[in-house]
Design a protein around this motif. Structure first.
Motif, mmCIF file in Angstrom:
data_model
loop_
_atom_site.group_PDB
_atom_site.id
_atom_site.type_symbol
_atom_site.label_atom_id
_atom_site.label_comp_id
_atom_site.label_asym_id
_atom_site.label_seq_id
_atom_site.Cartn_x
_atom_site.Cartn_y
_atom_site.Cartn_z
ATOM 1 N N LYS A 5 0.844 -1.203 0.000
ATOM 2 C CA LYS A 5 0.000 0.000 0.000
ATOM 3 C C LYS A 5 0.875 1.247 0.000
ATOM 4 N N PHE A 6 0.608 2.150 -0.927
ATOM 5 C CA PHE A 6 1.205 3.473 -0.899
ATOM 6 C C PHE A 6 0.102 4.472 -0.551
ATOM 7 N N THR A 7 0.441 5.734 -0.413
ATOM 8 C CA THR A 7 -0.546 6.714 -0.004
ATOM 9 C C THR A 7 -1.682 6.803 -1.017
ATOM 10 N N PHE A 27 -0.849 12.367 -4.584
ATOM 11 C CA PHE A 27 -0.810 12.154 -3.142
ATOM 12 C C PHE A 27 0.139 11.016 -2.761
ATOM 13 N N SER A 28 0.657 10.312 -3.742
ATOM 14 C CA SER A 28 1.432 9.101 -3.487
ATOM 15 C C SER A 28 2.930 9.366 -3.647
ATOM 16 N N GLU A 29 3.722 8.428 -3.177
ATOM 17 C CA GLU A 29 5.176 8.496 -3.318
ATOM 18 C C GLU A 29 5.507 7.941 -4.698
ATOM 19 N N THR A 30 5.247 8.744 -5.733
ATOM 20 C CA THR A 30 5.265 8.239 -7.105
ATOM 21 C C THR A 30 6.603 7.633 -7.494
ATOM 22 N N ASP A 31 7.689 8.331 -7.235
ATOM 23 C CA ASP A 31 9.005 7.821 -7.635
ATOM 24 C C ASP A 31 9.318 6.501 -6.942
ATOM 25 N N ARG A 32 8.996 6.400 -5.656
ATOM 26 C CA ARG A 32 9.274 5.163 -4.923
ATOM 27 C C ARG A 32 8.374 4.033 -5.398
ATOM 28 N N ALA A 33 7.106 4.345 -5.662
ATOM 29 C CA ALA A 33 6.190 3.316 -6.133
ATOM 30 C C ALA A 33 6.603 2.769 -7.489
ATOM 31 N N PHE A 199 -19.651 -4.929 9.030
ATOM 32 C CA PHE A 199 -20.625 -5.415 8.051
ATOM 33 C C PHE A 199 -19.988 -6.371 7.045
ATOM 34 N N GLY A 200 -18.733 -6.110 6.691
ATOM 35 C CA GLY A 200 -18.055 -7.037 5.795
ATOM 36 C C GLY A 200 -17.984 -8.439 6.370
ATOM 37 N N ALA A 201 -17.705 -8.538 7.659
ATOM 38 C CA ALA A 201 -17.587 -9.850 8.299
ATOM 39 C C ALA A 201 -18.886 -10.644 8.224
ATOM 40 N N LYS A 202 -20.021 -9.957 8.249
ATOM 41 C CA LYS A 202 -21.313 -10.646 8.162
ATOM 42 C C LYS A 202 -21.490 -11.357 6.830
ATOM 43 N N TYR A 203 -20.785 -10.869 5.806
ATOM 44 C CA TYR A 203 -20.937 -11.411 4.460
ATOM 45 C C TYR A 203 -19.669 -12.105 3.974
ATOM 46 N N GLY A 204 -18.781 -12.447 4.905
ATOM 47 C CA GLY A 204 -17.625 -13.266 4.564
ATOM 48 C C GLY A 204 -16.381 -12.527 4.136
ATOM 49 N N THR A 205 -16.335 -11.200 4.335
ATOM 50 C CA THR A 205 -15.164 -10.414 3.946
ATOM 51 C C THR A 205 -14.375 -9.998 5.180
ATOM 52 N N GLU A 206 -13.101 -10.360 5.194
ATOM 53 C CA GLU A 206 -12.206 -9.927 6.268
ATOM 54 C C GLU A 206 -11.522 -8.631 5.837
ATOM 55 N N TYR A 207 -11.867 -7.531 6.499
ATOM 56 C CA TYR A 207 -11.270 -6.240 6.181
ATOM 57 C C TYR A 207 -10.080 -6.003 7.095
ATOM 58 N N ARG A 208 -8.980 -5.527 6.497
ATOM 59 C CA ARG A 208 -7.775 -5.265 7.278
ATOM 60 C C ARG A 208 -7.201 -3.908 6.901
ATOM 61 N N HIS A 209 -6.904 -3.100 7.891
ATOM 62 C CA HIS A 209 -6.284 -1.805 7.638
ATOM 63 C C HIS A 209 -4.845 -1.985 7.174
ATOM 64 N N LEU A 210 -4.444 -1.197 6.187
ATOM 65 C CA LEU A 210 -3.050 -1.105 5.778
ATOM 66 C C LEU A 210 -2.626 0.346 5.848
ATOM 67 N N SER A 211 -1.473 0.584 6.455
ATOM 68 C CA SER A 211 -0.871 1.906 6.429
ATOM 69 C C SER A 211 0.094 2.000 5.244
ATOM 70 N N THR A 212 0.451 3.204 4.874
ATOM 71 C CA THR A 212 1.394 3.396 3.777
ATOM 72 C C THR A 212 2.690 2.645 4.068
ATOM 73 N N GLY A 213 3.112 1.844 3.099
ATOM 74 C CA GLY A 213 4.337 1.064 3.247
ATOM 75 C C GLY A 213 4.112 -0.360 3.712
ATOM 76 N N ASP A 214 2.889 -0.683 4.168
ATOM 77 C CA ASP A 214 2.613 -2.049 4.608
ATOM 78 C C ASP A 214 2.533 -2.993 3.408
ATOM 79 N N THR A 215 3.033 -4.203 3.587
ATOM 80 C CA THR A 215 3.012 -5.232 2.548
ATOM 81 C C THR A 215 2.335 -6.484 3.086
ATOM 82 N N VAL A 216 1.459 -7.074 2.268
ATOM 83 C CA VAL A 216 0.791 -8.332 2.631
ATOM 84 C C VAL A 216 0.873 -9.277 1.448
ATOM 85 N N GLU A 217 0.716 -10.568 1.722
ATOM 86 C CA GLU A 217 0.659 -11.564 0.663
ATOM 87 C C GLU A 217 -0.802 -11.836 0.329
ATOM 88 N N VAL A 218 -1.138 -11.839 -0.952
ATOM 89 C CA VAL A 218 -2.520 -12.067 -1.367
ATOM 90 C C VAL A 218 -2.587 -13.172 -2.416
#
Length: 218
Positions: A5-7, A27-33, A199-218
């Motif tokens: 996630k970037f800004t 609004f994003s760190e364009t060069d780094r992204a 509300f997402g959890a009621k319908y099977g969606t796990e929502y997770r916050h990401l801050s700028t710079g966070d990386t997850v495997e999908v």
């Protein structure tokens, strides 16, 4: 596949040594992204989704870099970076293509309405590898496919919390992460994300916050 996630609406995907970048805007760190990117997907022409000058510079500096965008954005970038014109591609709703080893499908067609007196521009949502869906500035639900990872525009001049929740419920992805959040303070972010998580959890969606710079495997 790794997702960083970037800004705001900028997200970077990495797979098998290849890098795909969504919406490197002002609004994003364009060069780094864009560092080491093989392909760029742009959803629409607004500056918070495409920082034209740095992107044009990246196209000129990286002879293999490909860019895919709605026709108006593509045409503007060809003017700014004419030597890279053959690597700048216009995309349309319902189309599909391959970019840097990623399989892409296109959905939608237009930006969500901000106000009747503000012109509606073209907007493309991208589904990558039948997994990650970036809708740009729209709540278009991809038809005929199952989305595994949803990028959720949680705050914008064109949306309200109820619409964000309904979008998450409508897509019903297994996982969801935030985009389009640069204008939120911590209090506002907590309020919106609380609703989406509950509300997402009621319908099977796990929502997770990401801050700028966070990386997850999908």
């Amino acid at each position: 596949m790794l997702l960083t996630k970037f800004t705001h609406a900028c997200v970077r995907l990495e797979k098998d040594g290849k890098v795909l970048v969504f919406d490197p805007g002002t609004f994003s760190e364009t060069d780094r992204a864009l560092a080491g990117a093989d392909a760029v997907l742009v959803t629409h022409e607004h500056a918070d989704h495409i920082d034209v000058d740095p992107v044009a510079s990246a196209l000129l500096a990286s002879p293999a870099l490909q860019l895919f965008a709605p026709a108006g954005v593509a045409a503007h970038l060809r003017e700014k970076a004419p030597d890279a014109g053959s690597r700048i591609h216009a995309v349309v709703p319902g189309g599909d293509f391959e970019a840097a080893g990623f399989a892409i499908r296109c959905f939608g067609g237009q930006h969500a309405l901000i106000h009747p007196q503000i012109p509606v521009v073209a907007n493309i949502g991208y589904l990558v590898d039948a997994n990650v869906y970036h809708p740009g500035d729209s709540f278009i639900v991809p038809d005929g496919v199952d989305v595994r990872t949803l990028l959720v525009p949680i705050h914008a001049p064109w949306n309200k919390v109820g619409e964000v929740v309904d979008f998450v419920i409508g897509v019903r992805a297994a996982k969801a992460f935030p985009i389009h959040d640069a204008l939120l303070n911590d209090a506002g972010r907590g309020l919106v994300e609380g609703h989406v998580t509950r509300f997402g959890a009621k319908y099977g969606t796990e929502y997770r916050h990401l801050s700028t710079g966070d990386t997850v495997e999908v």
